[in-house]
Design a protein around this motif. Structure first.
Motif, PDB file in Angstrom:
ATOM      1  N   THR A 104      72.495 108.823   8.371  1.00 32.84           N
ATOM      2  CA  THR A 104      73.206 107.746   9.074  1.00 32.84           C
ATOM      3  C   THR A 104      72.477 107.335  10.340  1.00 32.84           C
ATOM      4  O   THR A 104      71.712 108.111  10.930  1.00 32.84           O
ATOM      5  N   VAL A 105      72.766 106.080  10.786  1.00 30.70           N
ATOM      6  CA  VAL A 105      72.332 105.559  12.085  1.00 30.70           C
ATOM      7  C   VAL A 105      73.478 104.701  12.633  1.00 30.70           C
ATOM      8  O   VAL A 105      74.365 104.264  11.882  1.00 30.70           O
ATOM      9  N   THR A 106      73.431 104.452  13.913  1.00 22.78           N
ATOM     10  CA  THR A 106      74.461 103.612  14.562  1.00 22.78           C
ATOM     11  C   THR A 106      73.773 102.506  15.363  1.00 22.78           C
ATOM     12  O   THR A 106      72.637 102.684  15.836  1.00 22.78           O
ATOM     13  N   ARG A 107      74.489 101.397  15.492  1.00 29.64           N
ATOM     14  CA  ARG A 107      74.014 100.259  16.268  1.00 29.64           C
ATOM     15  C   ARG A 107      75.215  99.668  17.053  1.00 29.64           C
ATOM     16  O   ARG A 107      76.381  99.763  16.629  1.00 29.64           O
ATOM     17  N   LYS A 108      74.890  99.038  18.149  1.00 31.16           N
ATOM     18  CA  LYS A 108      75.924  98.312  18.903  1.00 31.16           C
ATOM     19  C   LYS A 108      76.236  97.028  18.141  1.00 31.16           C
ATOM     20  O   LYS A 108      75.342  96.308  17.707  1.00 31.16           O
ATOM     21  N   ALA A 109      77.487  96.782  17.953  1.00 33.53           N
ATOM     22  CA  ALA A 109      77.922  95.585  17.214  1.00 33.53           C
ATOM     23  C   ALA A 109      78.607  94.603  18.162  1.00 33.53           C
ATOM     24  O   ALA A 109      79.784  94.205  17.976  1.00 33.53           O
ATOM     25  N   GLY A 110      77.923  94.222  19.203  1.00 29.74           N
ATOM     26  CA  GLY A 110      78.469  93.254  20.166  1.00 29.74           C
ATOM     27  C   GLY A 110      79.730  93.775  20.804  1.00 29.74           C
ATOM     28  O   GLY A 110      79.810  94.934  21.261  1.00 29.74           O
ATOM     29  N   ASP A 111      80.749  92.900  20.857  1.00 33.20           N
ATOM     30  CA  ASP A 111      82.016  93.276  21.480  1.00 33.20           C
ATOM     31  C   ASP A 111      82.944  94.008  20.526  1.00 33.20           C
ATOM     32  O   ASP A 111      84.032  94.463  20.918  1.00 33.20           O
ATOM     33  N   PHE A 112      82.522  94.133  19.271  1.00 29.47           N
ATOM     34  CA  PHE A 112      83.404  94.786  18.292  1.00 29.47           C
ATOM     35  C   PHE A 112      83.417  96.319  18.441  1.00 29.47           C
ATOM     36  O   PHE A 112      84.368  96.976  18.034  1.00 29.47           O
ATOM     37  N   GLY A 113      82.323  96.856  18.941  1.00 26.00           N
ATOM     38  CA  GLY A 113      82.247  98.307  19.043  1.00 26.00           C
ATOM     39  C   GLY A 113      80.907  98.845  18.511  1.00 26.00           C
ATOM     40  O   GLY A 113      79.832  98.338  18.867  1.00 26.00           O
ATOM     41  N   THR A 114      81.004  99.801  17.590  1.00 25.75           N
ATOM     42  CA  THR A 114      79.795 100.472  17.067  1.00 25.75           C
ATOM     43  C   THR A 114      79.734 100.295  15.557  1.00 25.75           C
ATOM     44  O   THR A 114      80.741 100.476  14.860  1.00 25.75           O
ATOM     45  N   LEU A 115      78.505  99.965  15.100  1.00 28.35           N
ATOM     46  CA  LEU A 115      78.256  99.852  13.658  1.00 28.35           C
ATOM     47  C   LEU A 115      77.658 101.155  13.148  1.00 28.35           C
ATOM     48  O   LEU A 115      76.651 101.632  13.676  1.00 28.35           O
TER      49      LEU A 115
END
Length: 454
Positions: free
Chosen positions: A126-137
């Motif tokens: 897995t990896v994570t990314r910032k998804a703007g104002d929605f939170g974390t992807l």
């Protein structure tokens, strides 16, 4: 054991041969090189596949995160069916999740801080990314293909490590046979060289390699050995020649003194002079490269032989039937038995026992010499009858001469360690098997005082 048997035994012991050792070393080196190279290639391949997997995972995460960077574009649009994805709010609850995760919106997301997650028995990276104002992807891809590739590479490596020695060992044996053909032929020729005759040099191969150099050095060594043997034989012949004349005079003088005085010590000295004369003759034959002897046959009472041996080797216990008659060369047979008794006395020591047993049948006359000593050295075997081979500190010529005398009579001499301890030598002669004509001849021989006086 014959020479042919020894050669066959040497060929059977393949695991000790130079060819096998070279092939084994060649195979182990090839296996080591193959293992190192295969491990290196597999490590590079797996690392490359791992980087490609990470690149694919990050690329997909970046593409999906880009869709959430513009709220106008992402409004009302669901997550694409790429692996496993989840959109997590800043408070850690699920906004959206792939159906394969079996998670519902509003529930806490349990995998946000984990780089690898097992789902349904399959590891997920897995990896994570910032998804703007929605939170974390959160994006995950199954590693099943990568694991299968790693297992396939491992199986291929193990197969290569198994097949390599199976192929390389026969190839190494074949290559070793081709490379050492000249050396093997030279060894066979060297085994056929008779050291009692003129030493022959070994043929050299056409190629001037290490085998050529080795055989050339062996040839030079053979030339030096032959020259040394020639000098030794010449020196031995000169020594025997110098001893022959005074021994002949001494023998004649002692015989005359024994006839005039009848002194037992003088008679014994005369017999010792006889033995020394025969020994010098044997040494002369040995110096000429062969041990040949001419026999003078007589039919004598065994008691006559017993008396001579009793004077030569005092303390011998005589057993068996000594009332018989023996067809032999009395002087030579006395010499052979005297050598055996002298060796037995030396082995038994002054307090030991030495017995000489005579058994006679119509076909064979058997003399058995046994002592109470330590027995024959087990490492010598039949070599104890070779000239100058001794297990008791003597010259080593007596047993060789005794066997030659037995063979010249048509018999044999064998030695062993008796079951109860001590050495045992058995000298056999053919039986007299006299017919009526031979009986008349034997009676004439027994009537000769000279024979009985020996």
């Amino acid at each position: 054991m014959t020479r042919a048997a020894r050669l066959d035994g040497a060929r059977v012991a393949w695991r000790h041969s130079l060819r096998f050792r070279l092939a084994l070393i060649y195979t182990l080196l090839a296996l080591a090189i193959t293992s190192v190279m295969a491990l290196g290639v597999m490590a590079l391949l797996l690392r490359s596949m791992d980087r490609q997997f990470d690149a694919r995972l990050n690329e997909r995460a970046d593409v999906i995160a880009e869709r959430f960077s513009n709220p106008a574009r992402s409004l009302g649009v669901g997550l694409p069916p790429v692996g496993y994805t989840a959109l997590v709010s800043p408070d850690g609850t699920i906004l959206q999740a792939s159906s394969g995760l079996n998670l519902k919106a509003g529930e806490p997301f349990p995998y946000l801080s984990q780089s690898r997650v097992p789902l349904l028995g399959v590891p997920i990276r897995t990896v994570t990314r910032k998804a703007g104002d929605f939170g974390t992807l959160w994006v995950g891809l199954p590693e099943e293909d990568l694991i299968n590739a790693r297992e396939s590479a491992t199986r291929a490596l193990l197969l290569a490590l198994l097949v390599t020695p199976l192929l390389m060992l026969p190839v190494g044996l074949w290559a070793g046979r081709r490379a050492l053909t000249g050396l093997g032929g030279a060894a066979d020729l060297a085994d056929r060289i008779d050291p009692t005759r003129s030493l022959a040099t070994l043929p050299l191969p056409d190629r001037e390699d290490e085998v050529h150099r080795l055989l050339a050095a062996i040839n030079r060594l053979l030339v030096r050995i032959e020259a040394g043997q020639a000098r030794e034989k010449q020196l031995l012949g000169q020594i025997v020649h110098e001893l022959g004349a005074p021994l002949t005079v001494l023998k004649a003088s002692l015989n005359r003194a024994a006839e005039h005085t009848g002194d037992p010590d003088v008679i014994r000295s005369a017999l010792v002079a006889d033995e020394l004369t025969f020994t010098t003759q044997d040494l002369m034959q040995l110096a000429r490269g062969q041990l040949e002897m001419k026999l003078v046959w007589h039919y004598i009472p065994a008691r006559t032989l017993q008396g001579r041996l009793d004077r030569l080797v005092p303390g011998t216990a005589f057993q068996g039937d000594w009332a018989a008659g023996i067809l032999c060369d009395p002087d030579r047979l006395t010499q052979a038995l005297r050598n055996l008794l002298a060796n037995a006395r030396r082995a038994a020591g002054p307090d030991g026992t030495v017995t000489l047993t005579l058994n006679e049948t119509p076909e064979q006359v058997t003399f058995t010499v046994r002592d109470s000593g330590p027995g024959l050295p087990p490492d010598l075997g039949d070599r104890i009858f070779e000239p100058f081979v001794s297990g008791a500190g003597s010259s080593g010529l007596g047993l060789s001469v005794s066997r030659q005398i037995a063979l010249a009579h048509g018999g044999n001499l064998a030695g062993s360690t008796a079951p109860g301890g001590g050495a045992q030598f058995t000298l056999t002669l053919p039986g007299a098997a006299l017919n009526e004509t031979d009986d008349e001849v034997s009676e004439e021989l027994l009537d000769e005082p000279a024979i009985l006086a020996r």
